[in-house]
Design a protein around this motif. Structure first.
Motif, mmCIF file in Angstrom:
data_model
loop_
_atom_site.group_PDB
_atom_site.id
_atom_site.type_symbol
_atom_site.label_atom_id
_atom_site.label_comp_id
_atom_site.label_asym_id
_atom_site.label_seq_id
_atom_site.Cartn_x
_atom_site.Cartn_y
_atom_site.Cartn_z
ATOM 1 N N MET A 146 0.786 -1.415 0.513
ATOM 2 C CA MET A 146 0.123 0.559 0.236
ATOM 3 C C MET A 146 0.871 1.213 -0.092
ATOM 4 S SD MET A 146 -3.116 -1.480 2.753
ATOM 5 C CE MET A 146 -3.986 0.352 2.670
ATOM 6 N N VAL A 147 1.958 1.452 1.039
ATOM 7 C CA VAL A 147 2.513 2.316 0.796
ATOM 8 C C VAL A 147 3.957 2.371 -0.828
ATOM 9 C CG1 VAL A 147 4.748 2.917 1.695
ATOM 10 C CG2 VAL A 147 3.154 2.507 3.199
ATOM 11 N N SER A 148 3.520 1.679 -1.281
ATOM 12 C CA SER A 148 3.994 1.967 -2.675
ATOM 13 C C SER A 148 3.464 2.810 -3.403
ATOM 14 C CB SER A 148 4.806 0.745 -3.752
ATOM 15 O OG SER A 148 5.469 0.073 -2.744
ATOM 16 N N ALA A 149 2.349 2.872 -3.687
ATOM 17 C CA ALA A 149 0.835 2.879 -4.274
ATOM 18 C C ALA A 149 0.447 3.644 -4.466
ATOM 19 C CB ALA A 149 -0.113 1.947 -3.786
ATOM 20 N N TYR A 150 0.969 4.712 -2.416
ATOM 21 C CA TYR A 150 0.332 5.959 -1.913
ATOM 22 C C TYR A 150 1.607 6.730 -2.751
ATOM 23 C CZ TYR A 150 1.335 9.442 0.944
ATOM 24 O OH TYR A 150 0.951 10.381 1.360
ATOM 25 N N GLU A 152 2.816 6.596 -5.239
ATOM 26 C CA GLU A 152 2.747 7.278 -6.421
ATOM 27 C C GLU A 152 1.646 8.188 -6.652
ATOM 28 O OE1 GLU A 152 0.657 4.396 -10.325
ATOM 29 O OE2 GLU A 152 2.178 3.547 -8.897
ATOM 30 N N LYS A 153 0.283 7.626 -6.089
ATOM 31 C CA LYS A 153 -0.643 8.109 -5.931
ATOM 32 C C LYS A 153 -1.360 9.504 -4.589
ATOM 33 C CE LYS A 153 -3.043 5.549 -9.676
ATOM 34 N NZ LYS A 153 -3.374 6.836 -10.999
ATOM 35 N N GLY A 154 -0.496 9.257 -3.450
ATOM 36 C CA GLY A 154 -1.142 9.757 -2.680
ATOM 37 C C GLY A 154 -2.829 9.469 -1.931
ATOM 38 N N GLY A 155 -3.390 10.703 -1.634
ATOM 39 C CA GLY A 155 -4.457 10.387 -1.239
ATOM 40 C C GLY A 155 -4.971 9.522 0.495
ATOM 41 N N ASN A 156 -5.656 8.837 -0.065
ATOM 42 C CA ASN A 156 -6.303 8.027 0.702
ATOM 43 C C ASN A 156 -6.036 6.214 0.195
ATOM 44 O OD1 ASN A 156 -7.345 9.259 3.372
ATOM 45 N ND2 ASN A 156 -7.640 10.870 0.946
ATOM 46 N N LEU A 157 -5.793 5.484 1.102
ATOM 47 C CA LEU A 157 -5.909 3.892 0.423
ATOM 48 C C LEU A 157 -6.302 3.205 1.469
ATOM 49 C CD1 LEU A 157 -1.975 5.247 -0.563
ATOM 50 C CD2 LEU A 157 -3.561 3.493 -2.742
ATOM 51 N N LEU A 158 -7.357 2.071 0.829
ATOM 52 C CA LEU A 158 -7.731 1.068 1.371
ATOM 53 C C LEU A 158 -7.168 -0.402 0.269
ATOM 54 C CD1 LEU A 158 -11.670 2.235 1.439
ATOM 55 C CD2 LEU A 158 -9.887 2.928 2.908
ATOM 56 N N SER A 159 -7.324 -1.413 2.166
ATOM 57 C CA SER A 159 -6.916 -2.739 1.062
ATOM 58 C C SER A 159 -8.556 -3.156 0.726
ATOM 59 C CB SER A 159 -5.950 -3.268 1.854
ATOM 60 O OG SER A 159 -7.311 -3.747 2.959
ATOM 61 N N VAL A 160 -8.644 -4.060 -0.035
ATOM 62 C CA VAL A 160 -9.922 -4.407 -0.300
ATOM 63 C C VAL A 160 -9.727 -6.173 -0.825
ATOM 64 C CG1 VAL A 160 -10.785 -2.455 -1.149
ATOM 65 C CG2 VAL A 160 -9.932 -3.979 -2.909
#
Ligand code: G1P
Length: 288
Positions: A146-150, A152-160
């Motif tokens: 998730m941190v890798s995705a963050y 790139e994208k920033g903002g808010n992330l959820l695992s699904v």
């Protein structure tokens, strides 16, 4: 674009653990072991692997075993080292005072309220949340992914993750938008919808990276599903004004809030361990 790093993680651990009574009468459910490491330790290990520096535990009465677990154990450490024992077994269990903080949720008012209890320690920076019942196990940890995705994208992330449709009413469910590899845009969120009202079968699986604005939203959040202050409802309000993405975890998930999921996690991990796999394989055959 560079985004503020994720340095802090909140672990809501105030729950009563009634599903595991009587085992959890005097022991926090987060201290139940998967083989020989307590559940909470796996979540903290996952946070450390993701580069997180400060662990914030939202605890309650009867949870002091968690504080003891992450404290220095002078007699144990001293005795083991003077006898030349392998100390790596204790890795990740001794958090330095600057790397952990404890705050109490005095009344069980829901997950959203538990997170809000940590607002002063979190301060004005993005942070992670781990629900330790959701045991995520992969070659690369869920939060690291998730941190890798963050980054790139920033903002808010959820695992699904996807679950059978007849189980969605036990979880927070996302309304998915465009999908790009393991990332899915989140258009909406509903906490514990009836199966017929669920926007998908993609559920929030207990890992979050959130902007600090969520604390301000939680401040005025009215009670939702189950009469509790729900984190999902506060996040839903932020969609539109903030980026929200879902990350599909590449790994295994065990719902250790249920007895069957907890047992499965024990067997699955035992079968991956050199010191246990052969013995476990042998006795499992005996029973099935
Ligand atoms: C919580 C969250 C829910 C999430 C779930 C994951 O529910 O509110 O959105 O899907 O954890 O386990 P709880 O299990 O606390 O009822």
């Amino acid at each position: 674009m560079s985004h503020k790093p994720i340095r802090k993680a909140v672990f809501p651990v105030a729950g009563l653990g009634t599903r595991f009574l009587p085992a959890t009468k005097a022991i926090p459910k987060e201290m139940l072991p998967i083989i020989d490491r307590p559940l909470i330790q796996y979540a903290v290990d996952e946070a450390i692997e993701a580069g997180i520096e400060q662990m914030i535990f939202v605890t309650g009465r009867g949870k002091s075993a968690i504080e003891d677990h992450f404290d220095m154990a002078y007699e144990l450490e001293h005795t083991m080292s003077s006898r030349g024992k392998d100390m790596t077994i204790l890795d990740g269990t001794h958090l330095k005072p600057g790397n952990c903080a404890y705050v109490r949720q005095q009344v069980p008012m829901g997950l959203g309220h538990a997170i809000w209890c940590a607002r002063d320690i979190v301060g004005d920076e993005p942070f992670a949340i781990f629900l330790p019942d959701e045991f995520m196990h992969g070659k690369t940890g869920c939060m690291k992914q998730m941190v890798s995705a963050y980054k790139e994208k920033g903002g808010n992330l959820l695992s699904v993750l996807e679950i059978p449709e007849d189980q969605v009413s036990s979880y927070g469910v996302i309304d998915p938008g465009a999908r790009d590899g393991t990332l899915t845009e989140v258009k909406g969120l509903v906490e514990k919808p009836a199966q017929k009202d669920a926007p998908s079968n993609l559920i929030i699986s207990g890992r979050y990276i959130l902007q600090p604005d969520v604390m301000r939203t939680l401040e005025n959040q009215e009670a939702g599903s189950g009469g509790e202050i729900q984190l999902t409802d506060a996040m839903a309000k932020m969609i539109g004004s903030q980026a929200f993405h879902a990350v599909t975890f590449d790994g295994d998930r065990y719902d250790c809030g249920s007895k069957a999921g907890y047992l499965e996690a024990n067997f699955a991990l035992a079968l991956q361990r050199d010191d246990l796999a052969d013995d476990v394989r042998k006795f499992i055959k005996k029973y099935i």
